[in-house]
Motif scaffolding. Structure first.
Motif, PDB file in Angstrom:
ATOM      1  N   GLN A 100     -53.270  56.389 -16.655  1.00 51.54           N
ATOM      2  CA  GLN A 100     -53.592  56.408 -18.079  1.00 51.54           C
ATOM      3  C   GLN A 100     -52.368  55.946 -18.847  1.00 51.54           C
ATOM      4  N   ILE A 101     -52.606  55.042 -19.793  1.00 58.64           N
ATOM      5  CA  ILE A 101     -51.573  54.602 -20.734  1.00 58.64           C
ATOM      6  C   ILE A 101     -52.062  55.022 -22.112  1.00 58.64           C
ATOM      7  N   TRP A 102     -51.354  55.951 -22.749  1.00 56.50           N
ATOM      8  CA  TRP A 102     -51.715  56.511 -24.053  1.00 56.50           C
ATOM      9  C   TRP A 102     -50.734  56.005 -25.101  1.00 56.50           C
ATOM     10  N   ILE A 103     -51.272  55.618 -26.269  1.00 54.97           N
ATOM     11  CA  ILE A 103     -50.446  55.229 -27.417  1.00 54.97           C
ATOM     12  C   ILE A 103     -51.106  55.825 -28.651  1.00 54.97           C
TER      13      ILE A 103
ATOM     14  N   THR B 122     -46.093  57.629 -26.717  1.00 55.19           N
ATOM     15  CA  THR B 122     -46.699  57.001 -25.552  1.00 55.19           C
ATOM     16  C   THR B 122     -46.624  57.958 -24.377  1.00 55.19           C
ATOM     17  N   LEU B 123     -47.506  57.755 -23.441  1.00 51.85           N
ATOM     18  CA  LEU B 123     -47.529  58.584 -22.245  1.00 51.85           C
ATOM     19  C   LEU B 123     -48.151  57.761 -21.129  1.00 51.85           C
ATOM     20  N   HIS B 124     -47.533  57.808 -19.956  1.00 53.92           N
ATOM     21  CA  HIS B 124     -48.067  57.115 -18.785  1.00 53.92           C
ATOM     22  C   HIS B 124     -48.267  58.169 -17.700  1.00 53.92           C
ATOM     23  N   LEU B 125     -49.525  58.319 -17.288  1.00 58.61           N
ATOM     24  CA  LEU B 125     -49.890  59.331 -16.293  1.00 58.61           C
ATOM     25  C   LEU B 125     -50.481  58.660 -15.064  1.00 58.61           C
ATOM     26  N   LYS B 126     -50.331  59.323 -13.907  1.00 54.89           N
ATOM     27  CA  LYS B 126     -50.889  58.812 -12.650  1.00 54.89           C
ATOM     28  C   LYS B 126     -51.404  59.978 -11.827  1.00 54.89           C
TER      29      LYS B 126
ATOM     30  N   ASN C 208     -55.715  62.569 -39.361  1.00 48.64           N
ATOM     31  CA  ASN C 208     -54.347  62.071 -39.548  1.00 48.64           C
ATOM     32  C   ASN C 208     -53.649  61.730 -38.232  1.00 48.64           C
ATOM     33  N   TYR C 209     -54.242  62.103 -37.109  1.00 48.44           N
ATOM     34  CA  TYR C 209     -53.653  61.794 -35.806  1.00 48.44           C
ATOM     35  C   TYR C 209     -54.707  61.068 -34.978  1.00 48.44           C
ATOM     36  N   THR C 210     -54.367  59.858 -34.560  1.00 48.28           N
ATOM     37  CA  THR C 210     -55.280  59.058 -33.755  1.00 48.28           C
ATOM     38  C   THR C 210     -54.538  58.527 -32.538  1.00 48.28           C
ATOM     39  N   GLY C 211     -55.298  58.176 -31.541  1.00 57.08           N
ATOM     40  CA  GLY C 211     -54.690  57.615 -30.344  1.00 57.08           C
ATOM     41  C   GLY C 211     -55.715  56.887 -29.506  1.00 57.08           C
ATOM     42  N   THR C 212     -55.192  56.044 -28.653  1.00 53.95           N
ATOM     43  CA  THR C 212     -56.017  55.252 -27.755  1.00 53.95           C
ATOM     44  C   THR C 212     -55.390  55.282 -26.374  1.00 53.95           C
ATOM     45  N   SER C 213     -56.243  55.383 -25.372  1.00 53.45           N
ATOM     46  CA  SER C 213     -55.728  55.261 -24.008  1.00 53.45           C
ATOM     47  C   SER C 213     -56.598  54.310 -23.223  1.00 53.45           C
ATOM     48  N   GLN C 214     -55.962  53.696 -22.248  1.00 55.63           N
ATOM     49  CA  GLN C 214     -56.673  52.905 -21.257  1.00 55.63           C
ATOM     50  C   GLN C 214     -56.474  53.609 -19.925  1.00 55.63           C
ATOM     51  N   ASN C 215     -57.576  53.860 -19.243  1.00 58.09           N
ATOM     52  CA  ASN C 215     -57.577  54.591 -17.980  1.00 58.09           C
ATOM     53  C   ASN C 215     -58.198  53.692 -16.933  1.00 58.09           C
ATOM     54  N   PHE C 216     -57.540  53.584 -15.785  1.00 59.44           N
ATOM     55  CA  PHE C 216     -58.043  52.662 -14.772  1.00 59.44           C
ATOM     56  C   PHE C 216     -57.600  53.095 -13.380  1.00 59.44           C
ATOM     57  N   TYR C 217     -58.421  52.704 -12.412  1.00 63.07           N
ATOM     58  CA  TYR C 217     -58.072  52.941 -11.016  1.00 63.07           C
ATOM     59  C   TYR C 217     -57.246  51.763 -10.548  1.00 63.07           C
ATOM     60  N   ASN C 218     -56.029  52.035 -10.087  1.00 65.50           N
ATOM     61  CA  ASN C 218     -55.129  51.001  -9.601  1.00 65.50           C
ATOM     62  C   ASN C 218     -55.314  50.905  -8.088  1.00 65.50           C
ATOM     63  N   ALA C 219     -56.054  49.895  -7.654  1.00 64.76           N
ATOM     64  CA  ALA C 219     -56.354  49.746  -6.227  1.00 64.76           C
ATOM     65  C   ALA C 219     -55.088  49.498  -5.402  1.00 64.76           C
TER      66      ALA C 219
ATOM     67  N   GLY D  28     -62.116  67.167  -6.295  1.00 60.61           N
ATOM     68  CA  GLY D  28     -63.302  67.953  -6.626  1.00 60.61           C
ATOM     69  C   GLY D  28     -63.840  67.567  -7.988  1.00 60.61           C
ATOM     70  N   ASN D  29     -63.965  68.554  -8.875  1.00 58.84           N
ATOM     71  CA  ASN D  29     -64.486  68.297 -10.224  1.00 58.84           C
ATOM     72  C   ASN D  29     -63.366  68.091 -11.253  1.00 58.84           C
ATOM     73  N   GLN D  30     -62.161  67.780 -10.785  1.00 56.30           N
ATOM     74  CA  GLN D  30     -61.032  67.606 -11.704  1.00 56.30           C
ATOM     75  C   GLN D  30     -60.338  66.260 -11.502  1.00 56.30           C
ATOM     76  N   MET D  31     -59.992  65.629 -12.625  1.00 58.46           N
ATOM     77  CA  MET D  31     -59.101  64.482 -12.615  1.00 58.46           C
ATOM     78  C   MET D  31     -57.748  65.019 -13.048  1.00 58.46           C
ATOM     79  N   ILE D  32     -56.733  64.867 -12.198  1.00 57.44           N
ATOM     80  CA  ILE D  32     -55.404  65.413 -12.463  1.00 57.44           C
ATOM     81  C   ILE D  32     -54.413  64.259 -12.497  1.00 57.44           C
ATOM     82  N   LEU D  33     -53.841  64.026 -13.677  1.00 57.69           N
ATOM     83  CA  LEU D  33     -52.868  62.950 -13.866  1.00 57.69           C
ATOM     84  C   LEU D  33     -51.555  63.543 -14.349  1.00 57.69           C
ATOM     85  N   GLN D  34     -50.461  62.969 -13.878  1.00 60.47           N
ATOM     86  CA  GLN D  34     -49.141  63.518 -14.189  1.00 60.47           C
ATOM     87  C   GLN D  34     -48.162  62.389 -14.498  1.00 60.47           C
TER      88      GLN D  34
END
Length: 166
Positions: free
Chosen positions: A92-95, A101-105, A74-85, A110-116
């Motif tokens: 990340q743009i989540w809908i 919606t959510l926009h993270l940067k 019942n809950y679905t979502g899509t995000s596009q994640n990209f490196y902005n040179a 190390g072994n973590q991707m941290i977006l805020q």
């Protein structure tokens, strides 16, 4: 004969250089989040099924496309994640199907991707932001921890999921 060999080597070198330049998004920075690519079963901390997620690369390796479906569907979502040179950051743009919606940067450390997210004000006028951390575990699984911080002190876990490959 000597000039012919030099010409052949020059042509081979030029071809190798031009082939490498054909992929604008095949850099280490563009591949920093590739550990998230795959077909995943996602569980909650108590082991119950949270949902399923598919992450693929599209647009000549420039975008990670996420397709999320919750356990009940019942809950679905899509995000596009990209490196902005231009900014030197991942975004990340989540809908979702609820209109959220959510926009993270952010970046990989190390072994973590941290977006805020940027800081915003909630309905009570208090500042808050979202931080999502994806941690690549030694066994190849990935933990996604989504935290919301209010007034720079109150931290609430919005989602804590363990991704295991299907």
């Amino acid at each position: 004969m000597k000039h012919a060999i030099i010409l052949i080597l020059a042509c081979i070198s030029f071809n190798a250089i031009s082939q490498n330049n054909d992929c604008a998004c095949c850099t280490d920075q563009h591949e920093a989040f590739d550990f998230w690519i795959g077909e995943w079963q996602v569980t909650n901390p108590d082991g119950t099924l949270a949902g399923h997620n598919t992450i693929i690369k599209i647009q000549d390796n420039c975008i990670l496309l996420e397709d999320w479906v919750s356990a009940k569907g019942n809950y679905t979502g899509t995000s596009q994640n990209f490196y902005n040179a231009k900014t030197g950051q991942w975004e990340q743009i989540w809908i979702d199907n609820q209109g959220g919606t959510l926009h993270l940067k952010g970046n990989r450390t190390g072994n973590q991707m941290i977006l805020q997210s940027d800081t915003e004000l909630n309905k009570d006028g208090n500042p808050y932001f979202h931080r999502v951390t994806w941690t690549l575990n030694q066994d190849g699984s990935v933990r996604q921890l989504w935290e919301t911080t209010t007034n720079n002190t109150e931290v609430v876990v919005a989602f804590d999921g363990l991704y295991k490959r299907k």
